[in-house]
Design a protein around this motif. Structure first.
Motif, mmCIF file in Angstrom:
data_model
loop_
_atom_site.group_PDB
_atom_site.id
_atom_site.type_symbol
_atom_site.label_atom_id
_atom_site.label_comp_id
_atom_site.label_asym_id
_atom_site.label_seq_id
_atom_site.Cartn_x
_atom_site.Cartn_y
_atom_site.Cartn_z
ATOM 1 N N LYS B 140 80.929 29.910 141.835
ATOM 2 C CA LYS B 140 80.269 31.180 141.512
ATOM 3 C C LYS B 140 80.543 32.222 142.594
ATOM 4 N N ASP B 227 63.892 36.721 140.482
ATOM 5 C CA ASP B 227 65.294 37.057 140.449
ATOM 6 C C ASP B 227 65.583 38.485 140.894
ATOM 7 N N ASN B 411 66.485 32.469 122.189
ATOM 8 C CA ASN B 411 66.799 31.365 123.113
ATOM 9 C C ASN B 411 66.580 30.014 122.443
ATOM 10 N N ALA B 418 76.222 31.921 125.617
ATOM 11 C CA ALA B 418 76.738 32.369 126.928
ATOM 12 C C ALA B 418 78.182 32.860 126.839
ATOM 13 N N ALA B 537 76.544 37.672 137.267
ATOM 14 C CA ALA B 537 75.855 36.535 136.646
ATOM 15 C C ALA B 537 76.090 36.515 135.139
ATOM 16 N N GLY B 541 78.077 33.882 132.596
ATOM 17 C CA GLY B 541 77.366 33.130 131.577
ATOM 18 C C GLY B 541 75.971 32.687 131.986
ATOM 19 N N GLN B 542 75.394 33.370 132.990
ATOM 20 C CA GLN B 542 74.061 32.983 133.444
ATOM 21 C C GLN B 542 73.165 34.200 133.570
ATOM 22 N N GLU B 543 71.860 33.991 133.512
ATOM 23 C CA GLU B 543 70.963 35.125 133.717
ATOM 24 C C GLU B 543 70.330 35.115 135.108
ATOM 25 N N THR B 544 70.394 33.986 135.820
ATOM 26 C CA THR B 544 69.837 33.963 137.178
ATOM 27 C C THR B 544 70.916 34.401 138.163
ATOM 28 N N ASP B 547 72.361 32.116 142.245
ATOM 29 C CA ASP B 547 73.522 31.263 142.517
ATOM 30 C C ASP B 547 74.764 32.065 142.886
#
Lengths: 583, 583
Positions: B140, B227, B411, B418, B537, B541-544, B547
């Protein structure tokens, strides 16, 4: 749509086209029946023409109201220009205006927006947004962007990953004073702004990132010295599994790439010089090697000849100034005054002219024969026509004074040519330096720098003699980068802190996080950091960095335009006092 | 030289070669007569083999002392592997070790350094340098670097210049609270850290820079929300001589470029939706349009049918949930409980199942006939097999509650894929929003945003109705960018400050520098800022976002590894008190 073309784009291939341009009024020539306007934007200047015969009365009237720096939009036809200007890209055409829209008026600017302006520095700094409109400033900001892009692309192509490190960090003072930032979420506690991302990049190496870089702002809460800003930009790099040789190769490659892409200059393998050699030959750890005038130590040939002034001194050292035998007494006196100024602090200067007829004439002829002076000439490499200058005293101070004189003469004689680039690696820096004030050793680079393995025993017996795996990249007499191979094991790092006078608790409190990390498989690693402001300036042929910064701070640390910092109001003060736990 | 190759580089073409590798011990299998070690670096894993028959006794012994995460260097020969691993690039070979050097030992790591680790989040955050060694985190960070490079190259190719703006600035509070930084050079005065470079980029436009961008850290001294970090990174852009359409085109181009280069996804022209439409159709100004479930307003068909609960409400609004007619009573009850939670705060939920046989069964059958319910189905676009969910109440609140339910179902039903990307421009935002607490209007975007020309008269009569030249770029239900066309004349800006409740002095004190600059020929300009953390992010493919940040702050605003902030010692406190002019 505000424009179909920029003001730098139109040429004779567009004659007959209808175009729309927007920009600033640079210049107006109003002959009544005809009005010419130079329209400027970032990209260039296009001449507009309003013509009584071809334009409406209303349009002529409106054009007559224009003033310098008005922002306008025009529609019109590209036509061939009568008196062409071969000096600019758009010099073959002009635009016959059919429609004029004044987008914004302007007060008369406080200085002229020309390459050569009538505005003094303070005025230009106060209205920096107007100064930036001038080509010399605008071009430097564009230049800086290009250097940044080249750095990023080169390093990225070499497999380096740009990783952002935090700005709100724990205070780990190294040398300079930290800016502190009270935290609202943690009462009585403070963040610091980083002086460099040093520990973070080392943690990234422990984290296996392998090759890291970042172009990043760093902060030092110090008095402004000439041309040093409290916030400055660094090209920060670190690599794992490397020895000094690997680092020198990669970053020599980066520098060569920049010189080629930015300056179109090809440079050979960079010479290397130890710190000791640099100090002996140039009295300086960042020598400008674009010109000679290397130091010659004259102890053996100039002492014990009856000249007491030399006899008592630790070091007698001289240089040959090319072509300066013709200097008048007045010129030489000026040099003597120059070195006697408090900033230099020398006691004086002995001189010897090596005349074209090979005779020598010196200020100390009473003590030295022609043969003696011939020895001086031989040692300093002087040729007939040169002037030999000699200083004496404590070795360290005298070298530094003669170095200042050498640089002064280099400038005066035009030997420091802006379009010539002479990079140099200075290596084998001392690990520690003695600080008179605190009476203890300080890390010359920083406490994370590794000593040379063969010198480690000296740490116990003669710490000042220990050499570090540390290196500086010098360009034209400026340190533009510096780095080292780091310590990567907890035990050595612990010992280093103890040599630097840290108690075990202090070391743990300040750098425990790093030493803990070293326990979980830290790889050998090292890195370098370039001063981006200085690098850009040097590549741009200048030594002052301020023009390459969009919004520099002035000498009071205030922003040149936005008069920061400001006073807090009562409520803010109260809140801060609470944070500080001050009643 | 620590290595001839990386651990991801060797394959069968190198069989027979002598190589040197360095890295971390990932795994050890010790069968006594043979020892296999997986050696890892940033680039991959290479299998090492120590073999009783082919290696010396000493070497076997040394290999047996290795532990996980030891840092080693080996020399050996590339040989063909017996049991090949087609899943990794180096799977066809192994290295028969002839020489082993332990560069650094490691304590047993507190969690396994594997893609799927046994470490909880707190533990991994505490030892972030170990977490970064894991592929999911390392990748990432590399991904973030790639996005950054693509952004810079695209914008640079479009003629944008990256200009660094200052970090130590005058405090110009906009919305959030500033971090303040005491200045040692100016007693009793403070810098602020920028919440964004907004005013500086506008000054650059006044300065003729034409196209500016910067990837830059910004700061907000606010409580951490989920976040949201106190320091965050922004892709900050501004252009002169542009209308909204120009900005949307350029940054649609940037986003399309990223989706293509980073995700290999081709996207058509981005749809556009007004703020009002987004609120009506999705109850949200950043709708996820990867799935339907658009709102249907049912006032006309659901009110005045004897169901009092609806009759008294401002808005009755429903959605059709695809395939959910099969939901059990328990599943529906769970949804009802979900919307009744304090975070959502709804009173309840009316439902109607549109059965596969085209019959309808609802929770309000007492009040609504099959024909009535058919109308509901028609309005919500429900098909047989779908579940209709209806809420009622105050229009604003109900929309926002139904929007939350819609996202929850999206969801739950796996509709938010994603690998699917649905960008959307939301335009025509309101200029002002009423703040209940301070009982005055606030700028919805910021005070520099221009109103739509045709709405300016409304500023005097109905300020809440004035639309702004403001736009957001939404991607998969996340606001990833927002901007506006700015005010560029002093008079309008003055008026705006007065509408926002600033006195003339306050406006001058805080923003005088900008209004002064506007007097010297400010061009029309506008811009946009992207949240770089969020953009990365979402593309990943992520919402947080956490990372994708090397060293995030934890929920107390402390650095995950370096336990910042720290307490000041007495001397520092004293110095700060002096700065604060507190005795």
């Amino acid at each position: 749509m505000y424009r179909s073309h920029t003001c730098g784009q139109l040429n004779s291939s567009k004659i007959g086209n209808e175009v729309t341009l927007s920009g600033w009024v640079q210049k107006i020539r109003n002959k009544g029946f005809m009005i010419w306007v130079d329209l400027r934007d970032r990209y260039g200047i296009t001449q507009l023409i309003f013509d009584e015969e071809r334009s409406s009365e209303d349009l002529m009237k409106k054009a007559a109201t224009l003033g310098r720096e008005f922002v306008i939009q025009v529609k019109g036809e590209v036509i061939e220009r009568e008196s062409k200007n071969p000096n600019i890209a758009t010099g073959e055409i002009e635009v016959l205006v059919k429609d004029l829209d004044i987008l914004n008026a302007s007060l008369t600017p406080p200085f002229t927006i020309e390459d050569e302006t009538d505005g003094g520095e303070d005025l230009r700094m106060k209205h920096r947004y107007l100064d930036i409109r001038r080509n010399p400033v605008k071009n430097k900001l564009v230049f800086r962007h290009k250097v940044g892009m080249q750095v990023r692309n080169f390093l990225s192509n070499q497999g380096f990953i740009e990783v952002e490190t935090p700005y709100l960090i724990k205070s780990t003072p190294e040398g300079a004073r930290d800016f502190v930032v009270p935290s609202r979420m943690n009462e009585g506690q403070f963040y610091a702004l980083p002086q460099s991302p040093q520990t973070f990049k080392q943690l990234l190496m422990v984290g296996g990132m392998d090759k890291y870089f970042q172009i990043v702002k760093c902060f030092r809460d110090e008095d402004l010295r000439a041309d040093r800003q409290p916030e400055f930009t660094q090209i920060d790099c670190e690599m794992a599994f490397v020895e000094q040789e690997d680092i020198l190769n990669i970053f020599e490659g980066l520098t060569r790439h920049l010189l080629k892409e930015i300056n179109n200059v090809d440079v050979d393998t960079f010479p290397r010089m130890t710190y000791d050699e640099a100090m002996r030959k140039y009295g300086n750890d960042k020598p400008d090697i674009r010109f000679g005038m290397e130091f010659a130590e004259l102890n053996d040939i100039a002492k014990n000849k009856g000249f007491n002034v030399f006899d008592q001194q630790e070091l007698v050292v001289g240089i040959a100034v090319p072509g300066a035998a013709a200097y008048t007494r007045k010129q030489i006196d000026a040099l003597i005054s120059w070195v006697k100024r408090p900033q230099i602090g020398a006691n004086g200067l002995v001189w010897a002219k090596y005349n074209e007829d090979a005779s020598l004439k010196s200020s100390v002829d009473k003590f030295y024969s022609q043969e003696d002076l011939q020895e001086w000439a031989k040692a300093t490499g002087a040729n007939p026509g040169d002037l030999i200058l000699v200083m004496a005293g404590d070795a360290g101070k005298t070298r530094s004074q003669l170095s200042a004189l050498r640089m002064h003469l280099g400038n005066e004689l035009g030997l420091r040519k802006a379009d010539e680039f002479a990079p140099l690696w200075v290596i084998d820096f001392p690990l520690l330096e003695w600080d008179e004030e605190t009476e203890r050793y300080h890390a010359m680079h920083h406490p994370f720098t590794s000593p040379k393995v063969e010198d480690i025993p000296l740490l116990e017996t003669d710490p000042g003699k220990v050499r570090a795996n540390a290196y500086d990249l010098v360009l034209n007499g400026n340190e533009i980068g510096g780095g080292s191979i780091r310590i990567h094991d907890k035990e050595t790092q612990s010992k280093m802190f103890s040599h630097l006078g840290f108690t075990e608790e202090e070391a743990k409190e300040q750098f425990g996080f790093l030493m803990n990390a070293f326990q979980y498989g830290a790889p050998p690693h090292g890195g370098i950091a370039f001063g981006f402001d200085r690098l850009t300036a040097i590549l741009g042929g200048q030594e002052t960095i301020r023009d390459f910064i969009a919004f520099p701070k002035n000498n009071a640390g205030r922003d040149v335009m936005i008069d920061a910092p400001s006073k807090l109001d009562e409520e803010q003060l109260k809140e801060l006092s609470l944070k500080l736990n001050i009643e």
